[in-house]
Each structure stands twice: as structure tokens, then as C-alpha cells.
Enzyme design. Structure first.
Site, PDB file in Angstrom:
ATOM      1  N   ALA A 107      -9.860 -13.996   2.736  1.00 46.32           N
ATOM      2  CA  ALA A 107     -10.322 -14.550   4.151  1.00 46.32           C
ATOM      3  C   ALA A 107      -9.404 -15.978   4.437  1.00 46.32           C
ATOM      4  O   ALA A 107      -9.462 -16.110   5.760  1.00 46.32           O
ATOM      5  CB  ALA A 107     -11.969 -14.887   4.089  1.00 46.32           C
TER       6      ALA A 107
ATOM      7  N   GLY B  40       2.691  -0.888   4.281  1.00 49.80           N
ATOM      8  CA  GLY B  40       2.321  -1.774   3.068  1.00 49.80           C
ATOM      9  C   GLY B  40       2.298  -3.174   3.544  1.00 49.80           C
ATOM     10  O   GLY B  40       3.061  -3.710   4.290  1.00 49.80           O
TER      11      GLY B  40
ATOM     12  N   SER C 155       0.903  -1.264   0.091  1.00 52.71           N
ATOM     13  CA  SER C 155       0.062  -0.049  -0.120  1.00 52.71           C
ATOM     14  C   SER C 155       0.731   1.422  -0.041  1.00 52.71           C
ATOM     15  O   SER C 155       0.111   2.412  -0.023  1.00 52.71           O
ATOM     16  CB  SER C 155      -0.823   0.092   1.333  1.00 52.71           C
ATOM     17  OG  SER C 155      -2.071  -0.822   1.013  1.00 52.71           O
TER      18      SER C 155
ATOM     19  N   ASN D 245      -9.088  -1.070  -0.200  1.00 53.22           N
ATOM     20  CA  ASN D 245      -8.429  -1.145  -1.244  1.00 53.22           C
ATOM     21  C   ASN D 245      -9.138  -0.486  -2.685  1.00 53.22           C
ATOM     22  O   ASN D 245      -8.537   0.051  -3.533  1.00 53.22           O
ATOM     23  CB  ASN D 245      -7.806  -2.288  -1.629  1.00 53.22           C
ATOM     24  CG  ASN D 245      -6.734  -2.777  -0.811  1.00 53.22           C
ATOM     25  OD1 ASN D 245      -5.607  -2.176  -0.478  1.00 53.22           O
ATOM     26  ND2 ASN D 245      -6.763  -3.844   0.096  1.00 53.22           N
TER      27      ASN D 245
HETATM   28  C1  REX Z   1      -4.022  -8.452   1.828  1.00 54.90           C
HETATM   29  C2  REX Z   1      -3.905  -9.364   2.256  1.00 54.90           C
HETATM   30  C3  REX Z   1      -3.773  -6.914   2.397  1.00 54.90           C
HETATM   31  C4  REX Z   1      -2.701  -9.796   2.952  1.00 54.90           C
HETATM   32  C5  REX Z   1      -4.082  -5.552   1.888  1.00 54.90           C
HETATM   33  N1  REX Z   1      -2.892  -5.122   1.249  1.00 54.90           N
HETATM   34  O1  REX Z   1      -4.909  -5.232   1.649  1.00 54.90           O
HETATM   35  C6  REX Z   1      -2.977  -3.751   1.164  1.00 54.90           C
HETATM   36  C7  REX Z   1      -1.890  -3.086   2.127  1.00 54.90           C
HETATM   37  C8  REX Z   1      -2.364  -3.464  -0.486  1.00 54.90           C
HETATM   38  O2  REX Z   1      -0.843  -2.821   1.804  1.00 54.90           O
HETATM   39  N2  REX Z   1      -2.466  -2.420   2.915  1.00 54.90           N
HETATM   40  C9  REX Z   1      -2.010  -2.453   4.354  1.00 54.90           C
HETATM   41  C10 REX Z   1      -2.296 -11.285   3.671  1.00 54.90           C
HETATM   42  C11 REX Z   1      -2.976  -2.305   5.548  1.00 54.90           C
HETATM   43  C12 REX Z   1      -1.340  -1.222   4.663  1.00 54.90           C
HETATM   44  O3  REX Z   1      -1.958  -0.029   4.147  1.00 54.90           O
HETATM   45  O4  REX Z   1      -0.691  -1.123   5.306  1.00 54.90           O
HETATM   46  N3  REX Z   1      -3.293 -11.355   4.465  1.00 54.90           N
HETATM   47  C13 REX Z   1      -0.867 -11.045   4.346  1.00 54.90           C
HETATM   48  C14 REX Z   1      -4.257 -12.441   4.513  1.00 54.90           C
HETATM   49  C15 REX Z   1      -5.080 -12.783   5.832  1.00 54.90           C
HETATM   50  O5  REX Z   1      -4.303 -13.291   3.631  1.00 54.90           O
HETATM   51  N4  REX Z   1      -6.083 -13.713   5.545  1.00 54.90           N
HETATM   52  O6  REX Z   1      -0.871 -10.765   5.331  1.00 54.90           O
HETATM   53  O7  REX Z   1       0.091 -11.159   3.344  1.00 54.90           O
END
Ligand code: REX
Length: 430
Positions: free
Chosen positions: A163, A342, A104, A203
Site C-alpha cells: 500500500a 510482470g 508474474s 498473487n
Molecule cells: C507488487 C507491487 C505488484 C509492485 C505485483 N506483482 O503484484 C506481481 C505481478 C508479481 O507481476 N503482477 C502484475 C509495486 C500485475 C502482472 O501480472 O503483470 N507497486 C511496483 C507498489 C504500489 O508498491 N504501491 O510497482 O513495483
């Protein structure tokens, strides 16, 4: 295996405008537009705590990250710390020159492009998204500003997509989505709030941002990032390769932790990141992210008027606020820092800079779906910007976590909503 190297350069420290003055603005309730308690000092004064950083990286490794690293660019002085490996198969030591998926942090790049378009008179923040992309969203009241500040109410489609962590990831690893596919997934669910009424990280907002970039410029987001940011700032290790699956050149492999305890880590390096695109598909390095956020806060990427818009805050929790594609973290030592976090499969990133852009930190752990590691890495901010715990303010020193050099919010006993910034609770699990 740990190494710390400090480059030569100009003197440490910088001018503090007013370290212990009253908060810049009053604290506002979480989720409503308002500043929270922004710290007024513009610069970090205490030297970075390399020993503290090293200990944090070691801890992240002991908690399951194959590798962890941090680079601080402090007014010309470079601190590099590494622990562990970037490739479990070869055992190669992780390097601060490694490229990785920034997740992110991409959102800040997307917001910069849109704010440049505002400067060029091609976009208005308070106009309806549908006035630029007719019929896209089910509510004409959703504005560009709502989208960039996560106040649109558009549901985050990744909640369902991931999920189940590993099967969810494998189902999309090689998939190529159109932006419209992703918006459609979001719109299958009700909106989380009325337009502008509340902060809800999604997102989907930055998928819409990508669509706006493409519509207004007539080019892909990759072309616009390159032309407007990567090339002018000489970010030669920063890429947008979507829908390519490979990280070019020397890079850190990413290792996703399965939900099942004891199951093997999944090498998640190769993927299209098409589920993220303008919300999370950029590849970069600590040097380039430090340079990017420093340039942004120094006003080199947009007019002062647009930087003011970007730093109008919505409060997220006691120490976090969100602007337009930009996070603010209020640290224990009286400064706020600005950047983004991110999370993509296999990579946790923290990239922040001071208000004067003179000290920047990028920290990476090459694992994800491991909240313990994520919380540990958060502590790199305190070490990088506040120095040794002894230099913390008396008020924070009274906190049990602060005494150990922990950031506010991470000490045992703090309310759960304080422990994690704002990722949807279903997304990152211990
Ligand atoms: C997706 C799943 C996480 C991750 C996500 N990432 O929405 C965006 C991002 C691009 O960077 N957001 C974060 C996965 C919050 C930010 O802004 O810091 N988790 C993982 C799962 C959980 O699959 N079931 O941890 O790799």
C-alpha cells in the site's frame, strides 16, 4: 542512446489462417468464464515496426525509466532494440542480454508445471485444492482451476503489503516468507468472490500453485522449474534463486519509483522476492522468455489436451483474457497474442507470442510504480505484432489512439478500466 539490430534468418511473415474472419467466439461479460473476442489469425503478417518500437522505448525513458529494451524473435530473425541504461551508477547501456526479474511471468511457468502434473495423472484441475492440501483454504469448493484462472476469490495480500510503495518494499526486501505465511496474510481478509464466480487477480492463487507443486512432487518449485522447463528448453539464462537476493551475471538493475513526486528512484535490484516466489520470483532474459512462450504455444511443454485447458479464457476487459496462468491480448490488427506481464519492484515486463509461436516479443523497462511507463510499454505489442500503424484494420484506424499506433485501451478518453489490465487499482499508481 538507441540501437536496433536485426539478425539474419528465415523470411519474415507466416501463413495466416483467416485474418478477417468472424471472431472465434462471442464476447462475454468481463469477469465471467468465456472467450472475449479472440482473434483467429494464428500468425503475424506485417513486419515488426522497429522505428515504432524505438520511439516507444524512448518515450518510456522520457517518462522516467532509466532503460527500456525489446527483443523480437520472428521465425529466426532477431530484432533487438535498446534505449538508456541498465545501471544508473555506471551509465552502462542496457542490453537485451541482460537478466532481470520477470515478476508474474513466473505464473506461466508455475501453471506449466501443474499442467504437466495433470498430464502425469497426479492432479485434476476440477478437484478441490483442499483435497491435495487438507485444511489450507477455508472453502472446499475452491478448485485448482479456480486458482490458476484467478477465480478463487482469495484476497491478494500484496494489496496491503505494498500500500506504501517504498516502505512496503523495504519491509520485505530481505524477508523470507513460507508459503503458509503468505496464505495466512490473504486469509486475514474476506474472499473477494465465491469460488468460480468472478475473475479477481491475486498473487495468493499462485502461492497456492507453488504449494501444490511442492506437495505433489516432493521438491521445491525451483527444482521442478529447472527439471521440467529450464533444462529441456536450454533456458540457460533463467533462474530461480529464492531466497537469494542477487541476480547472477550481467543484469539490469531495477529502479522503483517512490510515491512522493520528485523523490529519488530506489535501486530495488537486490531482494529475496520471497513475497512473490511461485507467483513472481523468476529471473530471465528476453531470449529465454521468447523461447519459453514460443515452445509453450507450439505445444512442446504439455499435451494438446492440457494446452486446451490452459487456453480456456475468462474475459478481463475488452482486449484481455486470462486462461490458466496465461494472458491473451487481442490486438488491433486481427491477431491475439499469448503470454504474461510482470511487475516487481524496478521491472515491468511484457512477454507475448503468436498462436503459432513464430513471433515472440519480450519488452522490459527497468522501473515500476510508474503507470505511465507501464502503459507506454504496452504499446510495444502493437509495434511488434501489428507492424506500422498504417497496417491496422480500418475499424481500429478510426480510433484516435490506433491512428498513432497505440494499443486499444490506451488512448486518452478510454474508460479507466480499459487502460490497465487488471492489477489491483491500489497497487500501481501514477
Ligand atoms: C507488487 C507491487 C505488484 C509492485 C505485483 N506483482 O503484484 C506481481 C505481478 C508479481 O507481476 N503482477 C502484475 C509495486 C500485475 C502482472 O501480472 O503483470 N507497486 C511496483 C507498489 C504500489 O508498491 N504501491 O510497482 O513495483
Amino acid at each position: 542512446m538507441v540501437s536496433a539490430t536485426v539478425g539474419t534468418g528465415t523470411a519474415l511473415g507466416a501463413v495466416v489462417v483467416s485474418l478477417l474472419a468472424a471472431p472465434a467466439q462471442a464476447t462475454t461479460p468481463a469477469g465471467t468464464p468465456g472467450a472475449g473476442t479472440e482473434r483467429v489469425a494464428v500468425a503475424a503478417t506485417a513486419a515488426p515496426d522497429d522505428a515504432g518500437l524505438r520511439a516507444i522505448l524512448r518515450t518510456a525513458r522520457s517518462q522516467g525509466a532509466p532503460g527500456a529494451m525489446a527483443r523480437i524473435d520472428d521465425n529466426g530473425t532477431v530484432h533487438r532494440l535498446v534505449e538508456g541504461v541498465d545501471d544508473r551508477a555506471t551509465g552502462r547501456t542496457i542490453s537485451t542480454n541482460d537478466r532481470f526479474r520477470v515478476g508474474s511471468v513466473t505464473k506461466t511457468f508455475s501453471a506449466v508445471v501443474l499442467l504437466q502434473l495433470v498430464d502425469e495423472g497426479k492432479l485434476k484441475l476440477d478437484k478441490s485444492v483442499n483435497s491435495y492440501l487438507p485444511g489450507l483454504l477455508p472453502d472446499n469448493r475452491i478448485t485448482v482451476r479456480h486458482v490458476l484462472s484467478h477465480r478463487s476469490g482469495l484476497y491478494d495480500y500484496t494489496n496491503d503489503m505494498f500500500a506504501r510503495t517504498v516502505s512496503g518494499f523495504e519491509a520485505v526486501r530481505n524477508k523470507v516468507f513460507s508459503y503458509r505465511d503468505l496464505v495466512k496474510l490473504s486469509l486475514q481478509k474476506p474472499r473477494t468472490n465465491a469460488p468460480g464466480a468472478a475473475y479477481s487477480y491475486s498473487n495468493t492463487n499462485f502461492v497456492v500453485a507453488g504449494m501444490l507443486i511442492e506437495k505433489l512432487t516432493g521438491h521445491s518449485v525451483g527444482t521442478e522449474y529447472q527439471k521440467r522447463i529450464f533444462t529441456p528448453l536450454s533456458l540457460t539464462n533463467t533462474f530461480y534463486v529464492h531466497p537469494g537476493t542477487l541476480i547472477p551475471g550481467r543484469h539490469a538493475n531495477g529502479y522503483l519509483r517512490p510515491d512522493t513526486a520528485g523523490a529519488a528512484l530506489v535501486d530495488s535490484t537486490k531482494q529475496t522476492a520471497s513475497w512473490a516466489q511461485s507467483a513472481g520470483a523468476i529471473i530471465s532474459t528476453p531470449h529465454d522468455l521468447d523461447a519459453f512462450f514460443s515452445a509453450l504455444l507450439r505445444g512442446k511443454l504439455m499435451s494438446a489436451a492440457q494446452l486446451t485447458q490452459m487456453t480456456k479464457w475468462t474475459r478481463v476487459n475488452s482486449n484481455t483474457s486470462y486462461g490458466l496462468g496465461l494472458r491473451r491480448r487481442d490486438l488491433s490488427c486481427g491477431i491475439s497474442v499469448y503470454g504474461h506481464t510482470g511487475t516487481v519492484q524496478g521491472y515491468y515486463t511484457y512477454a507475448f507470442t503468436t498462436k503459432d509461436g513464430k513471433r515472440s516479443l519480450t519488452a522490459l523497462a527497468n522501473t515500476s510504480n510508474n503507470t505511465t511507463v507501464l502503459n507506454t510499454m504496452y504499446r510495444t505489442l502493437e509495434s511488434a505484432f501489428c507492424g506500422k500503424p498504417a497496417t491496422m484494420s480500418a475499424a481500429r484506424a478510426a480510433d484516435p489512439g490506433a491512428a498513432q499506433g497505440w494499443a486499444p485501451g490506451w488512448a486518452p478518453g478510454w474508460a479507466p478500466e480499459e487502460r490497465h489490465e487488471d492489477i489491483a487499482p491500489a497497487i500501481t499508481r501514477d
